[in-house]
Design an enzyme around this catalytic site. Structure first.
Site, short mmCIF file in Angstrom:
data_model
loop_
_atom_site.label_atom_id
_atom_site.label_comp_id
_atom_site.label_asym_id
_atom_site.label_seq_id
_atom_site.Cartn_x
_atom_site.Cartn_y
_atom_site.Cartn_z
N ASP A 174 52.73 22.86 34.89
CA ASP A 174 51.94 21.95 34.08
C ASP A 174 52.08 22.31 32.60
O ASP A 174 52.07 23.50 32.24
CB ASP A 174 50.47 22.05 34.52
CG ASP A 174 49.55 21.18 33.72
OD1 ASP A 174 49.67 19.95 33.83
OD2 ASP A 174 48.71 21.73 32.99
N GLU A 182 56.93 20.27 33.51
CA GLU A 182 56.40 19.11 32.80
C GLU A 182 56.73 19.38 31.33
O GLU A 182 56.10 20.25 30.72
CB GLU A 182 54.89 18.97 33.01
CG GLU A 182 54.32 17.75 32.33
CD GLU A 182 52.81 17.65 32.46
OE1 GLU A 182 52.30 16.53 32.62
OE2 GLU A 182 52.13 18.70 32.38
#
Length: 642
Positions: free
Chosen positions: A316, A352
């Site tokens: 993330d 990401e």
């Protein structure tokens, strides 16, 4: 680091460079009564350590650290705060937000979970080593809470994912890897409890080693069982890891772990103002992942999960991993540590590729062998199908594997994780049903969430009983899915988008942990799920669709040709105005033709190079497609042997 049981007791080791003393707090077997408070007697460099004779696995404990309270210098030590060991591999209860966690001098022993000393687990059996071919992203609780075949007592847990009905659904889709949204222990953001809301996704971690007890009552053993069960079914487990911030948030947030251990080291602060936290994450602060103790903690956590049988990780806000005081770099310490590690360098690594800090959008700039969530793919495909002008060239680039993003760094199409919808944003069904977000249920006046979703509603905003609107939406969803699975790269689908899930127009449902947002299996669209499965089978049957090389247009015949529906080569000046186009792929054993028509009228299709009888209609997103016809709002695939 952390608590390690041995023959003579349990060894404890805790990092704190600026802390003066680390105290070990022991609790009874219920975790309710503190039985002893013992200073760790030894210090070697920045590591405070000691052995507790006679202690065994199962011991419940916490930490308190004496040190300066000097926020202007980045120091926020508060011995009144009970802290969770960041290396604890199990905790005895979930984290719960309480304002007292942020009050200096207020004791928090009644608020903070206790670490539980665990026995070392043997390495998992049956680890998946294959590369992903179809990733299925899911939130454990949302996915299982309303499934009628899952026993009530285990709904919302990792154990529920091992139920035959769940495994059957995932297996029938043809999933190669399940990507679990965060399972590490997390806490609600402080603004949610007053609104009667709760964090549903887990992107607010406290500890990087312990599974959240709400998902894994049995601790790490639950995750190991899940990995082994799925490996036996030929499916790998990818963990979504949040190595960029913690639930301690900004200077008004909680002191529950890293902040109380050494705030100045674990978090990044402004160079000209050591008291000001840098917020590249949007969550109040940023982990200092270029510093040796933080790199070590991150590496130890990744090795820990890998040892339980996890096939890989999705990171993330991955740009944070490459940040230092001088900005982002592919040679950042954490990247270097991962890529030289024998176990982690062979894991599936997916970034990401963005954060909200300066220069935070880094799509295409991660080191090999990292793959990346391709947000450009998502946006270009959405905009093309919405009808935006000048997007046919972008569609072609994404269909072909996004060479513009990955070829220059010698990574192939497999570096592109292609998706049209993910956990964050509209669902696939909502994408074709809403022109604007509807996040009122989040309690922020619809201000949260992205304002630009590249979406459309097919004539009516939101839910509709109009048969024509429903048919148009169904047609669009199937065209989007066909585009996804016929593109080079690795397709990713969020659980429920395979059977029509809705979030009622909410594009930021992170705080909607309730029945209205859990997946509704009773109303699932079985025909749509079967359609997805047919696309997955198609990719497996025709390797040209998932080839790991970029197209060049070279060779005889050329590996790729771009054609208009009448079979003519696309001229340069035509790219900006096309509503329909075809990609012809030539391989050693077969040729394929991908035909796309976003217009609202049927188009005559001339199959290229010889008799149409040589071509077979392999698949179509619209049922009326076939030889000589490219239906409105559809994608078709044709093939012939060479």
């Amino acid at each position: 680091m952390g608590a390690t049981p041995g023959d003579d007791g349990v060894s404890f080791a805790v990092f704190s460079r600026h802390g003066e003393r680390v105290n070990l707090c022991l609790f009874d077997e219920t975790g309710e009564r503190e039985t002893a408070r013992l200073p760790l007697p030894c210090r070697t460099g920045d590591i405070h350590h000691g052995v507790l004779p006679g202690a065994k696995a199962g011991l419940r404990y916490g930490l308190r650290v004496d040190g300066p309270w000097q926020p202007q210098h980045g120091h926020r030590f508060d011995a009144a705060k009970l802290l969770v060991d960041p290396y604890a591999m199990r905790i005895d209860r979930p984290f719960r937000w309480d304002p007292r966690l942020a009050e200096f001098g207020t004791d928090t022993a009644d608020l903070v979970p206790r670490g539980i000393v665990g026995e070392a687990l043997p390495a998992a059996n049956g680890e998946m080593q294959s590369a992903p071919s179809f990733i299925y992203e899911l939130a454990v609780k949302s996915f299982t809470m309303r499934h009628p075949a899952v026993p009530q007592r285990i709904r919302g847990t990792l154990a529920a994912l091992c139920e035959p009905a769940i495994l059957d659904h995932i297996g029938e889709l043809g999933v190669s890897h399940v990507e679990l949204m965060p399972v590490a222990a997390w806490m609600d953001e402080r603004h949610l409890p007053p609104l009667g809301l709760a964090n549903a996704w887990g992107y607010n971690p406290v500890n990087f080693f312990a599974p959240d007890p709400r998902l894994a009552p049995g601790g790490t053993a639950d995750l190991r069982r899940l990995c082994e069960t799925y490996a036996q079914a030929g499916i790998g487990i990818i963990l979504d890891i949040v190595l960029n911030h913690t639930a301690e948030s900004d200077e008004f947030g909680a002191t529950i772990s890293l902040r109380g251990l050494d705030n100045a080291v674990y978090y990044r602060h402004a160079a000209d103002d050591p008291g000001r936290l840098i917020n590249d994450t949007g969550c109040g602060h940023t982990l200092a992942l270029d510093r040796a103790p933080v790199v070590r903690m991150a590496m130890d956590a990744l090795r820990h999960w890998r040892g339980l049988g996890v096939a890989g990780f999705r990171f993330d806000l991955g740009t944070v991993m490459g940040r230092s005081d001088t900005g982002y770099s592919q040679d950042a310490p954490l990247f270097a540590a991962i890529l030289q590690d024998p176990a982690l360098s062979r894991a599936i690594l997916i970034a990401e590729p963005w954060d909200i800090g300066p220069g935070g959008y880094r799509l295409g700039e991660f080191p090999a062998p990292f793959a990346e969530w391709n947000g450009r793919y998502r946006d270009d495909i959405r905009r093309f199908w919405r009808g935006d002008t000048g997007l046919s060239g972008a569609l072609a680039t994404r269909l072909a594997g996004s060479a513009d993003l990955f070829a220059s760094r010698y990574r192939g199409p497999q570096a592109s994780i292609n998706f049209i919808a993910a956990h964050d944003g509209f669902t696939l069904a909502d994408l074709v049903s809403h022109t604007a977000k509807h996040n009122e249920a989040n309690g922020e006046g619809n201000r949260d969430g992205d304002n630009e979703n590249h979406s459309w509603n097919n004539g009516i905003e939101g839910a509709s009983d109009d048969p024509a609107v429903a048919a148009a939406r169904k047609r669009d969803v199937r065209a989007l899915l066909a585009t996804l699975f016929l593109s080079r790269g690795v397709p990713m689908l969020t659980a429920g988008d395979d059977f029509g899930r809705t979030q009622h127009g909410n594009n930021n449902a992170y705080c909607q942990d309730n029945e209205a947002f859990w997946l509704d299996w009773e109303r699932s669209d079985g025909d749509l799920a079967a359609f997805v499965a047919s696309l997955v089978r198609l990719r497996k049957a025709h390797p040209l669709l998932a080839a790991e090389t970029f197209l060049t247009g070279a060779g005889e015949p050329p590996d790729a040709r771009w054609l208009t529906p009448d079979g003519a080569p696309i001229a340069d000046e035509e790219w900006g105005r096309l509503d329909a186009l075809c990609l012809m792929l030539n391989g050693a054993e077969e040729s394929l033709l991908i035909a796309v028509n976003r217009s609202r009228t049927d188009i005559t299709l001339a199959l290229p190079d010889g008799s149409p009888r040589a071509w077979q209609h392999l698949h179509g997103s619209a049922p009326e497609g076939g030889e000589g016809l490219l239906p409105a709002r559809s994608v078709s695939l044709f093939g012939r042997r060479t």
